[in-house]
Scaffold this motif. Structure first.
Motif, PDB file in Angstrom:
ATOM      1  N   GLN A  36      81.074 -36.168  62.801  1.00 12.17           N
ATOM      2  CA  GLN A  36      81.758 -37.130  62.297  1.00 12.17           C
ATOM      3  C   GLN A  36      82.149 -37.067  60.875  1.00 12.17           C
ATOM      4  O   GLN A  36      82.848 -37.678  59.983  1.00 12.17           O
ATOM      5  N   GLY A  37      81.913 -36.028  60.199  1.00 18.08           N
ATOM      6  CA  GLY A  37      81.610 -35.555  58.725  1.00 18.08           C
ATOM      7  C   GLY A  37      81.731 -36.835  57.425  1.00 18.08           C
ATOM      8  O   GLY A  37      81.794 -36.932  56.661  1.00 18.08           O
ATOM      9  N   ARG A  38      80.314 -37.644  58.500  1.00 17.85           N
ATOM     10  CA  ARG A  38      79.712 -38.455  57.498  1.00 17.85           C
ATOM     11  C   ARG A  38      78.081 -38.387  56.431  1.00 17.85           C
ATOM     12  O   ARG A  38      77.654 -38.979  56.178  1.00 17.85           O
ATOM     13  N   VAL A  39      77.489 -36.951  56.753  1.00 19.03           N
ATOM     14  CA  VAL A  39      76.663 -36.334  55.715  1.00 19.03           C
ATOM     15  C   VAL A  39      76.762 -35.367  54.935  1.00 19.03           C
ATOM     16  O   VAL A  39      77.872 -34.527  55.533  1.00 19.03           O
ATOM     17  N   LYS A  40      76.423 -35.331  53.648  1.00 19.77           N
ATOM     18  CA  LYS A  40      76.678 -34.365  52.675  1.00 19.77           C
ATOM     19  C   LYS A  40      75.885 -33.472  52.890  1.00 19.77           C
ATOM     20  O   LYS A  40      74.982 -35.011  52.613  1.00 19.77           O
ATOM     21  N   HIS A  41      75.806 -32.555  52.179  1.00 24.50           N
ATOM     22  CA  HIS A  41      74.617 -31.735  51.895  1.00 24.50           C
ATOM     23  C   HIS A  41      74.509 -31.329  49.820  1.00 24.50           C
ATOM     24  O   HIS A  41      75.759 -30.737  49.496  1.00 24.50           O
ATOM     25  N   LEU A  42      73.975 -31.414  48.710  1.00 27.14           N
ATOM     26  CA  LEU A  42      73.516 -30.824  47.552  1.00 27.14           C
ATOM     27  C   LEU A  42      73.705 -29.569  48.403  1.00 27.14           C
ATOM     28  O   LEU A  42      72.866 -29.047  48.770  1.00 27.14           O
ATOM     29  N   ARG A  43      74.389 -28.444  47.420  1.00 23.67           N
ATOM     30  CA  ARG A  43      73.853 -27.139  47.311  1.00 23.67           C
ATOM     31  C   ARG A  43      72.788 -26.993  47.165  1.00 23.67           C
ATOM     32  O   ARG A  43      71.363 -28.026  46.833  1.00 23.67           O
ATOM     33  N   GLY A  44      72.040 -25.947  47.205  1.00 28.04           N
ATOM     34  CA  GLY A  44      70.729 -25.120  47.102  1.00 28.04           C
ATOM     35  C   GLY A  44      69.930 -26.109  48.233  1.00 28.04           C
ATOM     36  O   GLY A  44      68.751 -26.024  48.146  1.00 28.04           O
ATOM     37  N   LEU A  45      69.769 -26.426  49.070  1.00 33.31           N
ATOM     38  CA  LEU A  45      69.007 -26.395  50.301  1.00 33.31           C
ATOM     39  C   LEU A  45      69.041 -25.689  52.082  1.00 33.31           C
ATOM     40  O   LEU A  45      68.839 -26.246  53.224  1.00 33.31           O
ATOM     41  N   GLY A  46      69.136 -24.392  50.840  1.00 39.01           N
ATOM     42  CA  GLY A  46      68.874 -23.170  52.378  1.00 39.01           C
ATOM     43  C   GLY A  46      67.509 -22.791  53.028  1.00 39.01           C
ATOM     44  O   GLY A  46      67.978 -23.585  54.773  1.00 39.01           O
ATOM     45  N   PRO A  47      66.959 -22.934  52.750  1.00 36.12           N
ATOM     46  CA  PRO A  47      65.502 -23.805  53.848  1.00 36.12           C
ATOM     47  C   PRO A  47      65.305 -24.606  55.089  1.00 36.12           C
ATOM     48  O   PRO A  47      65.195 -24.444  55.942  1.00 36.12           O
ATOM     49  N   LEU A  48      66.306 -25.939  54.834  1.00 32.70           N
ATOM     50  CA  LEU A  48      66.224 -27.302  54.956  1.00 32.70           C
ATOM     51  C   LEU A  48      67.303 -26.333  56.438  1.00 32.70           C
ATOM     52  O   LEU A  48      67.399 -26.906  57.714  1.00 32.70           O
ATOM     53  N   GLU A  49      68.560 -25.828  56.111  1.00 37.25           N
ATOM     54  CA  GLU A  49      70.077 -25.625  57.185  1.00 37.25           C
ATOM     55  C   GLU A  49      69.734 -24.367  57.648  1.00 37.25           C
ATOM     56  O   GLU A  49      70.008 -24.554  58.915  1.00 37.25           O
ATOM     57  N   ASP A  50      68.421 -23.842  57.046  1.00 33.66           N
ATOM     58  CA  ASP A  50      67.791 -22.700  58.366  1.00 33.66           C
ATOM     59  C   ASP A  50      67.209 -23.319  59.080  1.00 33.66           C
ATOM     60  O   ASP A  50      67.464 -22.670  60.456  1.00 33.66           O
ATOM     61  N   GLN A  51      66.287 -24.261  58.775  1.00 32.27           N
ATOM     62  CA  GLN A  51      65.737 -24.735  60.559  1.00 32.27           C
ATOM     63  C   GLN A  51      66.657 -25.249  61.241  1.00 32.27           C
ATOM     64  O   GLN A  51      66.731 -25.517  62.292  1.00 32.27           O
ATOM     65  N   MET A  52      68.300 -26.607  60.623  1.00 33.15           N
ATOM     66  CA  MET A  52      69.039 -27.150  60.942  1.00 33.15           C
ATOM     67  C   MET A  52      69.590 -25.576  62.489  1.00 33.15           C
ATOM     68  O   MET A  52      69.754 -26.954  62.826  1.00 33.15           O
ATOM     69  N   ALA A  53      69.854 -24.821  61.904  1.00 25.53           N
ATOM     70  CA  ALA A  53      70.661 -24.136  62.324  1.00 25.53           C
ATOM     71  C   ALA A  53      70.203 -23.472  64.134  1.00 25.53           C
ATOM     72  O   ALA A  53      70.363 -22.419  64.136  1.00 25.53           O
ATOM     73  N   GLU A  54      67.886 -23.718  63.570  1.00 23.30           N
ATOM     74  CA  GLU A  54      67.665 -23.343  64.881  1.00 23.30           C
ATOM     75  C   GLU A  54      67.339 -24.702  66.003  1.00 23.30           C
ATOM     76  O   GLU A  54      66.098 -24.048  66.543  1.00 23.30           O
ATOM     77  N   MET A  55      67.506 -25.463  66.117  1.00 26.17           N
ATOM     78  CA  MET A  55      67.877 -26.865  66.562  1.00 26.17           C
ATOM     79  C   MET A  55      68.948 -26.812  67.934  1.00 26.17           C
ATOM     80  O   MET A  55      69.846 -27.034  67.329  1.00 26.17           O
ATOM     81  N   THR A  56      68.109 -26.382  68.532  1.00 28.18           N
ATOM     82  CA  THR A  56      68.744 -26.891  69.761  1.00 28.18           C
ATOM     83  C   THR A  56      69.120 -27.220  70.897  1.00 28.18           C
ATOM     84  O   THR A  56      68.062 -28.248  70.639  1.00 28.18           O
ATOM     85  N   GLY A  57      69.828 -28.274  71.993  1.00 30.08           N
ATOM     86  CA  GLY A  57      69.852 -28.575  72.769  1.00 30.08           C
ATOM     87  C   GLY A  57      68.324 -28.828  73.796  1.00 30.08           C
ATOM     88  O   GLY A  57      68.117 -29.680  74.797  1.00 30.08           O
ATOM     89  N   ALA A  58      67.995 -27.337  73.344  1.00 28.82           N
ATOM     90  CA  ALA A  58      66.720 -27.283  73.994  1.00 28.82           C
ATOM     91  C   ALA A  58      65.480 -26.782  73.849  1.00 28.82           C
ATOM     92  O   ALA A  58      63.829 -27.800  73.610  1.00 28.82           O
ATOM     93  N   GLY A  59      65.521 -27.181  72.030  1.00 29.04           N
ATOM     94  CA  GLY A  59      63.833 -27.468  71.265  1.00 29.04           C
ATOM     95  C   GLY A  59      64.830 -26.562  69.978  1.00 29.04           C
ATOM     96  O   GLY A  59      65.410 -25.920  69.601  1.00 29.04           O
ATOM     97  N   PHE A  60      63.493 -26.437  69.094  1.00 28.94           N
ATOM     98  CA  PHE A  60      64.140 -25.636  68.139  1.00 28.94           C
ATOM     99  C   PHE A  60      63.091 -24.070  68.533  1.00 28.94           C
ATOM    100  O   PHE A  60      62.410 -24.201  69.385  1.00 28.94           O
TER     101      PHE A  60
END
Length: 451
Positions: free
Chosen positions: A392-416
């Motif tokens: 919905q575009g309701r969450v924003k990230h300050l820049r520099g959150l690479g390790p968090l975003e790396d984990q987010m990109a590896e979280m799928t509907g089947a699990g991490f």
């Protein structure tokens, strides 16, 4: 005989029946018996190892593209000598699959496995109780499961075949343990045969300077696949993301079924947050507190909450996570983040630590506004409503959150699908649940509306 042995199969396919008969008639009896086992003659280009001084050869391919045959034949080429009892380049080989059953049924006994590819005079035998293949020349290939990476501690090898690495749950741990054991001989090598998936360990392997790669789509091996299979899967999955991965052998930028895509995370980036109405610090404590522990996820998230809940906006301000930390260390880090941002509340998951979590926090600062949360659903179920806020575009990230975003990109509907536990994502989910989901539910309650 064709001038280029590697083009032998294509050469035969382009000949007339008379030319083929003449070619076969010119072979000696020994050459005729050996011809079915000369893989260099029959192989497709992606099934043959590239030239050069490489350590890892990755064979990417769609389903049925001939990856298993490539791996099995490469093992043969490593362990076999010129004559049945002559030693080859490798004598100690690791066969690593998702499970021991997969190693046995696919890599060893499968239709394209090692036994099916081996000539009678060089045929290895399977020692079931010891989970290994033994060749007449003394070479040994030991089977290992990716579910148990610690079994790779201690043994040493001069070659390894790794199958379907991209779907291993403990892919990085198993790969790391294998690398420590691949230390025999002058130039130990390994081959990885896998349908590609967007997992970090595979991308890192492909990015290594010592890695070479060949790839092919399912279609290239159509001569050995049922026509009905190709027609059905192409009709159903052609042009889809799943088809690109499973049929074309394409490594996609986003994991299949990822809750957060790379594009969505990029769209969430901002340089600064506005004035915030509430800020929370969320903590996902590790089970233990030593150097080998999972990280302690500590996320700081704020929200602008004027207006009805569907207009609220959240901003991820800081990832203050710490690795290998004792309870005292992560408590200090969480409380420091709490005061640094002037937070209104500290939220901590207590499934593992129970009352100890609150006790260690209160010991360091008894005045912290604290809320304990307990997981009653799985990680994916908890994360999905939070992922919807991003949609919905309701969450924003300050820049520099690479390790968090790396984990987010590896979280799928089947699990991490990443390494270890997604502690940063868990903390993020708790923070946004407290700020945006639970608070919205309270706002909508009849009692709140009367107030």
């Amino acid at each position: 005989m064709p001038p280029d042995l590697k083009s032998g199969a294509a050469w035969l396919a382009s000949r007339t029946p008379e030319q083929i008969e003449g070619f076969l008639a010119g072979l000696s009896q020994q050459a005729m018996l050996a011809l079915p086992y000369l893989f260099d003659f029959w192989a497709m280009a992606h099934q043959l190892p590239p030239d050069g001084d490489w350590k890892t050869w990755v064979v990417l391919g769609g389903r049925g593209a001939g990856k298993t045959r490539a791996g099995a034949e490469w093992v043969r080429a490593q362990v076999e000598g010129a004559r049945p009892l002559d030693k080859g380049r490798a004598q100690r080989v690791a066969l690593v699959g998702e499970t021991i059953e997969q190693v046995r049924e696919v890599m060893v006994f499968g239709d394209s496995g090692i036994l099916a590819c081996s000539p009678p005079d060089r045929m290895p035998w399977w020692e079931a109780t010891r989970r290994r293949l033994v060749w007449p020349n003394g070479a040994i290939a030991q089977a290992y499961s990716a579910h148990d990476p610690d079994r790779l501690r201690g043994p040493q090898f001069d070659a390894a075949w790794v199958d379907e690495l991209a779907k291993w749950k403990k892919g990085r741990d198993t790969w790391d343990m294998l690398q420590f054991g691949l230390r025999l001989g002058a130039r130990p090598q390994q081959v990885v045969t896998t349908t590609p998936q967007n997992v970090a360990v595979l991308k890192e392997i492909l990015g290594n300077a010592s890695t070479v790669c060949t790839s092919a789509a399912t279609e290239v091996n159509r001569a050995f696949l049922a026509r009905s299979f190709l027609e059905e899967v192409t009709t159903k999955y052609g042009g889809t993301r799943l088809g690109r991965q499973e049929l074309e052998g394409e490594l996609l930028n986003d994991a299949e079924g990822a809750l957060w895509s790379a594009d969505r995370l990029e769209a969430a980036a901002v340089d600064a947050a506005p004035e915030l109405d509430r800020i929370v610090v969320a903590v996902d404590p590790p089970v233990t507190g030593h150097a080998g522990s999972d990280e302690c996820g500590i996320l700081v998230v704020g929200a602008v909450m004027d207006g009805p809940p569907n207009t609220w906006r959240a901003y991820v301000l800081e990832d203050a996570s710490v690795a290998g930390a004792s309870p005292q260390v992560w408590a200090e880090a969480a409380i420091a983040a709490y005061h640094r941002h002037g937070a209104d509340r500290l939220v901590a998951e207590v499934n593992q630590g129970g009352d100890l979590v609150e006790a260690v926090i209160r010991t360091n600062d008894p005045l912290v506004s604290y809320r304990a949360v307990r997981a009653s659903r799985g990680k994916v179920a908890r994360a999905e409503p939070v992922a919807a806020l991003y949609e919905q575009g309701r969450v924003k990230h300050l820049r520099g959150l690479g390790p968090l975003e790396d984990q987010m990109a590896e979280m799928t509907g089947a699990g991490f699908v990443g390494r270890g536990s997604p502690d940063r994502v868990d903390a993020l989910v708790w923070a946004l649940t407290d700020l945006m989901i639970d608070a919205a539910a309270v706002f909508r309650a009849p009692r709140m509306r009367r107030l």
